[in-house]
Design an enzyme around this catalytic site. Structure first.
Site, PDB file in Angstrom:
ATOM      1  N   VAL A  32       0.977  -1.198   0.115  1.00  0.00           N
ATOM      2  CA  VAL A  32      -0.041   0.064   0.123  1.00  0.00           C
ATOM      3  C   VAL A  32       0.852   1.262  -0.140  1.00  0.00           C
ATOM      4  O   VAL A  32       2.092   1.315   0.318  1.00  0.00           O
ATOM      5  CB  VAL A  32      -1.079   0.060   1.250  1.00  0.00           C
ATOM      6  N   GLY A  33       0.198   2.280  -0.214  1.00  0.00           N
ATOM      7  CA  GLY A  33       0.930   3.500  -0.135  1.00  0.00           C
ATOM      8  C   GLY A  33       1.357   4.387  -1.620  1.00  0.00           C
ATOM      9  O   GLY A  33       0.905   3.996  -2.640  1.00  0.00           O
ATOM     10  N   GLU A  47      -3.124  -8.217  -1.677  1.00  0.00           N
ATOM     11  CA  GLU A  47      -4.061  -8.039  -0.417  1.00  0.00           C
ATOM     12  C   GLU A  47      -4.962  -6.795  -0.482  1.00  0.00           C
ATOM     13  O   GLU A  47      -6.144  -7.354  -0.207  1.00  0.00           O
ATOM     14  CB  GLU A  47      -3.093  -7.679   0.705  1.00  0.00           C
ATOM     15  N   ILE A  95      11.452   0.093   5.146  1.00  0.00           N
ATOM     16  CA  ILE A  95      11.962   1.542   5.995  1.00  0.00           C
ATOM     17  C   ILE A  95      13.393   1.546   5.367  1.00  0.00           C
ATOM     18  O   ILE A  95      13.777   2.657   5.415  1.00  0.00           O
ATOM     19  CB  ILE A  95      11.946   1.196   7.517  1.00  0.00           C
ATOM     20  N   LYS A 147      13.255  11.767   6.274  1.00  0.00           N
ATOM     21  CA  LYS A 147      13.425  12.843   7.376  1.00  0.00           C
ATOM     22  C   LYS A 147      14.347  13.958   6.725  1.00  0.00           C
ATOM     23  O   LYS A 147      15.395  14.310   7.210  1.00  0.00           O
ATOM     24  CB  LYS A 147      14.037  12.239   8.652  1.00  0.00           C
TER      25      LYS A 147
HETATM   26  C1  LIG Z   1       7.749  -0.069   5.360  1.00  0.00           C
HETATM   27  C2  LIG Z   1       6.643   1.088   5.319  1.00  0.00           C
HETATM   28  C3  LIG Z   1       6.026   1.557   6.628  1.00  0.00           C
HETATM   29  C4  LIG Z   1       6.735   2.019   4.424  1.00  0.00           C
HETATM   30  O1  LIG Z   1       5.594   2.875   4.123  1.00  0.00           O
HETATM   31  P1  LIG Z   1       5.554   4.283   3.283  1.00  0.00           P
HETATM   32  O2  LIG Z   1       4.065   4.769   3.356  1.00  0.00           O
HETATM   33  O3  LIG Z   1       6.035   3.667   1.971  1.00  0.00           O
HETATM   34  O4  LIG Z   1       6.597   4.833   4.040  1.00  0.00           O
HETATM   35  P2  LIG Z   1       7.093   6.458   4.266  1.00  0.00           P
HETATM   36  O5  LIG Z   1       8.096   6.919   3.188  1.00  0.00           O
HETATM   37  O6  LIG Z   1       5.554   7.321   4.193  1.00  0.00           O
HETATM   38  O7  LIG Z   1       7.552   6.498   5.727  1.00  0.00           O
HETATM   39  C5  LIG Z   1       6.698   6.126   6.776  1.00  0.00           C
HETATM   40  C6  LIG Z   1       7.356   6.803   7.997  1.00  0.00           C
HETATM   41  O8  LIG Z   1       8.495   5.983   8.216  1.00  0.00           O
HETATM   42  C7  LIG Z   1       9.482   6.955   8.283  1.00  0.00           C
HETATM   43  N1  LIG Z   1      10.715   6.400   7.663  1.00  0.00           N
HETATM   44  C8  LIG Z   1      10.998   6.163   6.608  1.00  0.00           C
HETATM   45  N2  LIG Z   1      12.123   5.425   6.346  1.00  0.00           N
HETATM   46  C9  LIG Z   1      13.013   5.601   7.393  1.00  0.00           C
HETATM   47  C10 LIG Z   1      14.047   5.444   8.121  1.00  0.00           C
HETATM   48  N3  LIG Z   1      14.656   4.685   7.203  1.00  0.00           N
HETATM   49  N4  LIG Z   1      14.322   5.771   9.066  1.00  0.00           N
HETATM   50  C11 LIG Z   1      13.717   6.154   9.864  1.00  0.00           C
HETATM   51  N5  LIG Z   1      12.240   6.601   9.559  1.00  0.00           N
HETATM   52  C12 LIG Z   1      11.914   6.024   8.420  1.00  0.00           C
HETATM   53  C13 LIG Z   1       8.981   8.273   7.255  1.00  0.00           C
HETATM   54  O9  LIG Z   1       9.950   9.336   7.598  1.00  0.00           O
HETATM   55  C14 LIG Z   1       7.726   8.260   7.792  1.00  0.00           C
HETATM   56  O10 LIG Z   1       7.551   8.834   9.037  1.00  0.00           O
HETATM   57  P3  LIG Z   1       6.470  10.003   9.409  1.00  0.00           P
HETATM   58  O11 LIG Z   1       5.217   9.310   9.245  1.00  0.00           O
HETATM   59  O12 LIG Z   1       6.948  10.447  10.757  1.00  0.00           O
HETATM   60  O13 LIG Z   1       6.804  11.015   8.243  1.00  0.00           O
HETATM   61  C15 LIG Z   1       5.352   0.250   4.750  1.00  0.00           C
HETATM   62  O14 LIG Z   1       5.563  -0.008   3.429  1.00  0.00           O
HETATM   63  C16 LIG Z   1       4.972  -1.079   5.424  1.00  0.00           C
HETATM   64  O15 LIG Z   1       4.300  -0.918   6.658  1.00  0.00           O
HETATM   65  N6  LIG Z   1       5.420  -2.108   5.285  1.00  0.00           N
HETATM   66  C17 LIG Z   1       5.255  -3.347   6.060  1.00  0.00           C
HETATM   67  C18 LIG Z   1       4.011  -4.424   5.636  1.00  0.00           C
HETATM   68  C19 LIG Z   1       3.743  -4.323   4.149  1.00  0.00           C
HETATM   69  O16 LIG Z   1       4.705  -4.335   3.306  1.00  0.00           O
HETATM   70  N7  LIG Z   1       2.580  -4.331   3.872  1.00  0.00           N
HETATM   71  C20 LIG Z   1       2.079  -4.430   2.285  1.00  0.00           C
HETATM   72  C21 LIG Z   1       2.139  -5.625   1.549  1.00  0.00           C
HETATM   73  S1  LIG Z   1       1.611  -7.064   2.215  1.00  0.00           S
END
Ligand SMILES: CC(C)(COP(=O)(O)OP(=O)(O)OC[C@H]1O[C@@H](n2cnc3c(N)ncnc32)[C@H](O)[C@@H]1OP(=O)(O)O)[C@@H](O)C(=O)NCCC(=O)NCCS
Ligand SMILES: CC(C)(COP(=O)(O)OP(=O)(O)OC[C@H]1O[C@@H](n2cnc3c(N)ncnc32)[C@H](O)[C@@H]1OP(=O)(O)O)[C@@H](O)C(=O)NCCC(=O)NCCS
Lengths: 504, 504
Positions: free
Chosen positions: B272-273, B296, B366, B410
């Site tokens: 998602v996202g 999903e 992440i 960040k």
């Molecule tokens: C990993 C995951 C969190 C990334 O989500 P996203 O929406 O693409 O990510 P974003 O770039 O918006 O980052 C989300 C947050 O993490 C922070 N972040 C991203 N990379 C980071 C890093 N390397 N270190 C610290 N913080 C980090 C961002 O700054 C953001 O924080 P904020 O909300 O305070 O601004 C998300 O994909 C996830 O939950 N994955 C696990 C489950 C999954 O894959 N489900 C889907 C398929 S089954």
């Protein structure tokens, strides 16, 4: 060998019989070679050595000669040892356990990829690992109509035979012709989007054929050999192994009582080594009857369980026995052939089948951390031991996934339960039960913090418990997040002390 | 609501209609509750709030009242937010993405287990997570013969209905009755040793029933609601997302050209996202036709692809749309019902099916380390973000597993490519491709050292490349093992600097 004694029964193929040196001469510099062999069973006995001599010769003439070596899993000194000794291997995959090989890899002189064993065959079909030039496969014999009787392991042989440009066979007359019928080679696999369900619902189901198909035009050489497999000797289970086995048996009985396991359990998968053997020995005296196994390697302990009637059926991809057990096996092959099937490793390790059967998986590890993440492969995070092998295929898809180790290593100076593992092979999600001689931690349904408390109290050695508790308690205060509390500035301090020679 | 308007068509069940407060009163302290809901779709809208009020009341009277909350995946402020705000959750599983929930977990005030989504249902069947007391499930309607019409997500609802002692239904008249026929509830699952192959060989295969079976005697309450799902808004893809999408599309075209993918690709799974949405937007303009999805959650991007005819069929477990997309969906439900199926999550995420279909999996992360190990869940190793969700089910079993992230976070102060990740969700074995806006690293067939060189050069941000190269080069000299070189005393120095507020 006279024609009358030969096991190359197919007339059209007899003219391809030659010496190992002649056959090795057909391999080119830079070739990727798919070799047979799984846990010291069914590997080619003569060609690797001949190839090593050729490589040594070329290297000593300043002509850099290296090849890629792909196998089923680990082999033997005659293969991995010989080729690694002459620095002949550019890239090795997917699993090895050879001391010389290991030393070369850890010295940075040889590339190695350890791969989930269930991924290997399909990665080759998909073209993900590059081109397979040559197959070097040991067989027990060649039938009159040109089909190949497998030997003591199957591993990736079907894939090597299907995918390689050229095939070199070793026909090993030391393997028993009565093995014919103990193999089940499934030819129903496809590449997506053409895949169908694998029609296997019990460890004993036959879904394939007893021999390999082969395109005779690809066979460029046949070498006749007469040599035994590497025979692993097992020491009698030591005190720690017996205690680990005891905890596991108690736990299985408890699960049956709770109705979470049927009384004849579920198919067992067991890693290799002394602890695994001790668990099997424990089953020998335990209350369970009519057991089955769906595993990679059939070792002494399982053979004994079949003999005693406790184990009704075992499916594997290799039979790897000690000298004594091998004697028993060969003398009663007709009996064992009714109770054992050997399959290609893409089937023995297939996630679909493992999940369906609901395996009880028991694997060894190097260390686990307090949250249940497991390191199976990298000592101190950077030195490879063997490889992940099939442990991930089983752990992720098992009904119950257990990992086991003595609580300490190196004479008690190193704790196998650590604050954080410096290499993760199995994440906490794939680890339901951890066992050491100290006890068993049942991690099902526990949050990370609850896991930590359970693992430290149940599994850690008393010498290290206070320091683990101390780390955890301080992490509960000082960690930036309280979901999986950690102090990153000292998470590896245990390993750093050990690397400095001061123990943990 | 008058009887004529009501969607509780089964006469025998009409006497169980009551208010949300009355229904919530049937829940006991300490109950484990299986709630519907997956990525903000199909969660109960009224009872969680009523329960939260009850808990707040009890707590303010000094009576500690907590429950266990099990769902499909993430829900919405009305559920996770409401219950977490009143400190009403003892244990939460298997996935959440709620800010209040997250804050409680990371403050150590709430237990949480993130679980592979494909494991949840079977762990409940096996009895591994404890007893399920109550199911609280949103449905679109109840048919005359007492069957339940699912709403916008299925998740674990079949399991909750089957396993819970008591069932509370929310019949939400804001859900469209024309959803009937878009669901496929498979009732062929069994516990081992009785499992059979799942007869699904293409994303569009129907293998089940359009409605849930339910034992009417277990239904203790029915609450009528009229409330929309949480609607996620998507921003237009930003520059980074577009560049990530561009790299992925180029790569897919390259793979087709090389013959490693069919020209209509293979079924797509997409996390998602915003990045995921950008990839889907890219497919809209790309050369691929007749695509399918096995994923999903169906979000805006996929709906658009279906509308334009690029995507022939999508299988999912939830539909989670923005307000605009929802309007389009509802106005053309008959069209979409021919092209979308929603399944229980034990089927949408089943390793057997994912492996068989040969999915192209694209998930967010992440951070990744230089060897390709991926952290999807724990910021700085200890603070949970959401959870592993289904990413492991897909990554491990995919034909191709890709992970993507912007190269920095960040405001550019944090590198998403680091020497070592302080938490591993996906090991190097399950990561074939890494993508950032900087480029794409194709890791297939590479040893750890080759992976490191590729990842640093292709994916890292130029601001961090020199420091990554420096770490890696010094590890090549100073690491005790040269298979996966690491300097344990500084592997986490990047994270420690970031924690100290100095960026990486
Ligand atoms: C990993 C995951 C969190 C990334 O989500 P996203 O929406 O693409 O990510 P974003 O770039 O918006 O980052 C989300 C947050 O993490 C922070 N972040 C991203 N990379 C980071 C890093 N390397 N270190 C610290 N913080 C980090 C961002 O700054 C953001 O924080 P904020 O909300 O305070 O601004 C998300 O994909 C996830 O939950 N994955 C696990 C489950 C999954 O894959 N489900 C889907 C398929 S089954
Ligand atoms: C993890 C594994 C190496 C353990 O094997 P084992 O034979 O039970 O382990 P041992 O206790 O004999 O240990 C092997 C070596 O590692 C060392 N070791 C064990 N734990 C250690 C630790 N925590 N730190 C450092 N060294 C350790 C031992 O001292 C021993 O070294 P030595 O040979 O120099 O004496 C083995 O199970 C393995 O390779 N697993 C991965 C693949 C797999 O699971 N395959 C089977 C099923 S598919």
């Amino acid at each position: 060998m006279t024609q009358a004694e030969s096991r190359v029964l197919c007339p059209a193929l007899r003219n391809r019989i030659m010496s190992a040196d002649e056959a090795a001469a057909l391999i080119r510099k830079g070739d990727n070679i798919g070799m047979s062999g799984f846990t010291g069973a069914g590997y080619p006995k003569a060609i690797p050595g001949a190839l090593a001599r050729r490589i040594h010769q070329a290297n000593s003439e300043g002509d850099r000669f290296k090849v890629g070596i792909w196998t089923g899993a680990s082999t033997a000194p005659e293969l991995d040892g010989a080729l690694a000794s002459v620095a002949g291997v550019e890239m090795r995959l997917p699993y090895q356990s050879d001391p010389v090989c290991r030393q070369r890899i850890n010295a940075g002189e040889m590339e190695y990829i350890d791969i989930h064993l269930s991924h290997v065959a399909q990665f080759v079909w998909f073209g993900f690992l590059g081109h397979l030039d040559v197959a070097v496969v040991e067989v027990t014999g060649i039938t009159e109509d040109g089909r190949l009787i497998p030997s003591t392991s199957i591993g990736n042989n079907k894939t090597w035979l299907d995918e390689a440009d050229k095939i070199i066979l070793e026909v090993n007359s030391a393997q028993d012709m009565n093995l014919l019928g103990m193999h089940d080679i499934y030819y129903g696999t496809q590449r997506p989007p053409h895949r169908k369900p694998i029609p296997l619902v019990a460890p004993g189901d036959r879904i394939g054929e007893p021999t390999f198909r082969v395109n005779p035009d690809k066979i460029v050489a046949i070498v006749e050999t007469h040599a035994g497999d590497r025979n692993t000797q097992f020491s009698a289970p030591d005190e720690n192994s017996r205690r680990i086995a005891g905890h596991i048996l108690d736990f299985l009985q408890h699960e049956v009582k709770k109705g979470r396991l049927p009384k004849d359990l579920l198919p067992l998968q067991s890693g290799v080594g002394n602890i695994a053997n001790a668990v099997l020995a424990g089953l020998e005296d335990g209350p369970f009857e009519n057991l089955t196994a769906y595993t990679e390697v059939l070792q002494d302990g399982m053979l004994q369980l079949i003999k005693s009637g406790k184990l009704a059926f075992a499916s594997a991809t290799a039979v790897s026995l000690s000298t004594d057990a091998l004697k028993e096996f060969r003398e009663n092959l007709a009996f064992y052939r009714e109770r054992i099937l050997l399959r290609p490793q893409e089937i023995s390790n297939h996630p679909e089948v493992i999940r369906r059967l609901g395996i009880i998986a028991m694997n060894g590890m190097i260390e686990a951390d307090i949250y249940g993440n497991v390191n199976s492969t990298h000592v101190m995070g950077s030195q490879i031991m063997n490889g992940i092998g099939g442990s991930g295929d089983f752990a992720r898809n098992a009904y119950l996934s257990m990992f086991m180790t003595p609580s300490t290593a190196k004479g008690g100076t190193i704790s196998c339960i650590v604050p954080m593992v410096p290499h993760v092979d199995h994440t906490e999600h794939d680890v339901q039960v951890l066992v050491t001689e100290q006890g068993l931690a049942d991690l099902r349904g526990l949050s990370p913090k609850q896991r930590a408390e359970t693992i430290i109290e149940r599994c850690a050695h008393p010498d290290f418990k206070p320091a683990l508790r101390d780390y955890y308690r301080r992490a509960l205060k000082g960690s930036p997040g309280q979901h999986t509390p950690h102090l990153l500035d000292e998470a590896f301090s245990w390993h750093l002390r050990a690397l400095a020679g001061r123990g943990m």
